[in-house]
Design a protein around this motif. Structure first.
Motif, mmCIF file in Angstrom:
data_model
loop_
_atom_site.group_PDB
_atom_site.id
_atom_site.type_symbol
_atom_site.label_atom_id
_atom_site.label_comp_id
_atom_site.label_asym_id
_atom_site.label_seq_id
_atom_site.Cartn_x
_atom_site.Cartn_y
_atom_site.Cartn_z
ATOM 1 N N GLU A 85 47.178 36.308 32.448
ATOM 2 C CA GLU A 85 47.755 37.518 31.857
ATOM 3 C C GLU A 85 48.694 38.239 32.818
ATOM 4 O OE1 GLU A 85 44.065 38.650 28.890
ATOM 5 O OE2 GLU A 85 44.390 39.830 30.698
ATOM 6 N N LEU A 86 48.359 38.201 34.105
ATOM 7 C CA LEU A 86 49.196 38.880 35.095
ATOM 8 C C LEU A 86 50.184 37.926 35.767
ATOM 9 C CD1 LEU A 86 46.627 41.317 36.692
ATOM 10 C CD2 LEU A 86 48.595 41.885 35.281
ATOM 11 N N LEU A 87 50.390 36.772 35.145
ATOM 12 C CA LEU A 87 51.360 35.787 35.645
ATOM 13 C C LEU A 87 51.021 35.299 37.054
ATOM 14 C CD1 LEU A 87 54.567 37.465 34.247
ATOM 15 C CD2 LEU A 87 53.126 35.732 33.151
ATOM 16 N N ILE A 88 49.776 35.146 37.315
ATOM 17 C CA ILE A 88 49.151 34.530 38.480
ATOM 18 C C ILE A 88 49.386 35.303 39.792
ATOM 19 C CG2 ILE A 88 48.862 32.411 39.822
ATOM 20 C CD1 ILE A 88 49.804 31.062 37.049
ATOM 21 N N PHE A 89 50.578 35.271 40.348
ATOM 22 C CA PHE A 89 50.814 35.908 41.653
ATOM 23 C C PHE A 89 50.502 37.405 41.654
ATOM 24 C CE2 PHE A 89 53.552 37.948 44.824
ATOM 25 C CZ PHE A 89 52.999 37.391 45.968
ATOM 26 N N PRO A 90 50.988 38.170 40.659
ATOM 27 C CA PRO A 90 50.652 39.604 40.663
ATOM 28 C C PRO A 90 49.145 39.879 40.596
ATOM 29 C CG PRO A 90 52.505 39.224 39.219
ATOM 30 C CD PRO A 90 51.972 37.863 39.615
ATOM 31 N N PHE A 91 48.387 38.974 39.967
ATOM 32 C CA PHE A 91 46.938 39.132 39.937
ATOM 33 C C PHE A 91 46.395 39.229 41.356
ATOM 34 C CE2 PHE A 91 42.813 37.122 40.570
ATOM 35 C CZ PHE A 91 42.000 37.855 39.722
ATOM 36 N N PHE A 92 46.821 38.315 42.220
ATOM 37 C CA PHE A 92 46.300 38.285 43.583
ATOM 38 C C PHE A 92 46.783 39.480 44.393
ATOM 39 C CE2 PHE A 92 45.925 33.911 42.117
ATOM 40 C CZ PHE A 92 44.571 33.730 42.340
ATOM 41 N N ILE A 115 35.876 45.918 42.345
ATOM 42 C CA ILE A 115 37.219 45.544 41.914
ATOM 43 C C ILE A 115 37.177 45.411 40.396
ATOM 44 C CG2 ILE A 115 38.971 43.713 41.976
ATOM 45 C CD1 ILE A 115 37.978 43.106 44.849
ATOM 46 N N SER A 116 38.161 45.973 39.702
ATOM 47 C CA SER A 116 38.140 45.993 38.235
ATOM 48 C C SER A 116 38.023 44.584 37.650
ATOM 49 C CB SER A 116 39.375 46.695 37.681
ATOM 50 O OG SER A 116 40.555 46.081 38.148
ATOM 51 N N PHE A 117 38.676 43.606 38.245
ATOM 52 C CA PHE A 117 38.607 42.232 37.749
ATOM 53 C C PHE A 117 37.175 41.694 37.858
ATOM 54 C CE2 PHE A 117 42.951 42.603 39.575
ATOM 55 C CZ PHE A 117 43.661 42.563 38.386
ATOM 56 N N PHE A 176 43.831 41.452 25.029
ATOM 57 C CA PHE A 176 44.808 41.164 26.076
ATOM 58 C C PHE A 176 44.718 42.265 27.120
ATOM 59 C CE2 PHE A 176 49.166 40.967 27.803
ATOM 60 C CZ PHE A 176 49.222 39.623 28.114
ATOM 61 N N TRP A 177 44.710 41.925 28.374
ATOM 62 C CA TRP A 177 44.561 42.853 29.496
ATOM 63 C C TRP A 177 43.235 43.595 29.388
ATOM 64 C CZ3 TRP A 177 49.643 45.563 31.348
ATOM 65 C CH2 TRP A 177 50.560 44.583 31.704
ATOM 66 N N GLY A 178 42.191 42.881 29.089
ATOM 67 C CA GLY A 178 40.876 43.466 28.930
ATOM 68 C C GLY A 178 40.341 44.146 30.178
ATOM 69 N N PHE A 179 40.832 43.759 31.349
ATOM 70 C CA PHE A 179 40.341 44.344 32.595
ATOM 71 C C PHE A 179 40.754 45.795 32.752
ATOM 72 C CE2 PHE A 179 44.557 42.883 33.578
ATOM 73 C CZ PHE A 179 45.074 43.887 34.384
ATOM 74 N N VAL A 180 41.786 46.252 32.015
ATOM 75 C CA VAL A 180 42.293 47.610 32.165
ATOM 76 C C VAL A 180 41.197 48.640 31.879
ATOM 77 C CG1 VAL A 180 43.954 49.290 31.265
ATOM 78 C CG2 VAL A 180 44.664 46.929 31.687
ATOM 79 N N GLY A 181 40.296 48.319 30.981
ATOM 80 C CA GLY A 181 39.189 49.225 30.686
ATOM 81 C C GLY A 181 38.212 49.386 31.836
ATOM 82 N N TYR A 182 38.335 48.569 32.878
ATOM 83 C CA TYR A 182 37.425 48.621 34.012
ATOM 84 C C TYR A 182 38.052 49.282 35.237
ATOM 85 C CZ TYR A 182 34.568 45.578 31.206
ATOM 86 O OH TYR A 182 33.804 45.078 30.204
ATOM 87 N N LEU A 183 39.262 49.795 35.093
ATOM 88 C CA LEU A 183 39.928 50.457 36.218
ATOM 89 C C LEU A 183 39.269 51.763 36.564
ATOM 90 C CD1 LEU A 183 43.678 49.773 35.443
ATOM 91 C CD2 LEU A 183 42.297 48.795 37.265
#
Length: 107
Positions: A48-55, A79-81, A100-107
């Motif tokens: 979802e974050l196009l790999i590199f931005p995730f890291f 960490i939210s992830f 989509f972008w389900g992790f946003v709820g964990y920020l």
């Protein structure tokens, strides 16, 4: 694709997701349904974050949480992830219902 390698997985961990692979410390962990579901959640997050931005976000949030908690373990667990993956690893149908972008709820 699942790859078994005790050298790639950091000490103290059983598995790590690096899109498109899941690296496991031991072959027997392939049968651990909860671990595999946890790592699948991470693969989806990475995609979802196009790999590199995730890291980039992962490392930045780890640093932020470390400054907040002064503990590597607490920083990692908050960490939210990771919170999304740990919270939902027991729900084997989570990937079908996850937004989509389900992790946003964990920020």
């Amino acid at each position: 694709m699942v790859v078994v390698s005790k050298y790639i997985v950091p000490r103290g961990f059983t598995g790590i997701a690096l899109f498109p692979f899941v690296f496991l410390r031991h072959a027997s962990l392939k049968e651990d349904v909860l671990l595999m579901n946890h790592e699948r959640i991470h693969l989806r997050q990475q995609l979802e974050l196009l790999i590199f931005p995730f890291f980039v976000f992962y490392v930045l949030e780890f640093i932020w949480r470390f400054l907040q908690y002064r503990s590597c373990y607490l920083a990692y667990k908050n960490i939210s992830f990771e919170r999304e993956a740990y919270t939902n690893e027991k729900d084997l149908n989570y990937m079908e219902s996850r937004s989509f972008w389900g992790f946003v709820g964990y920020l």
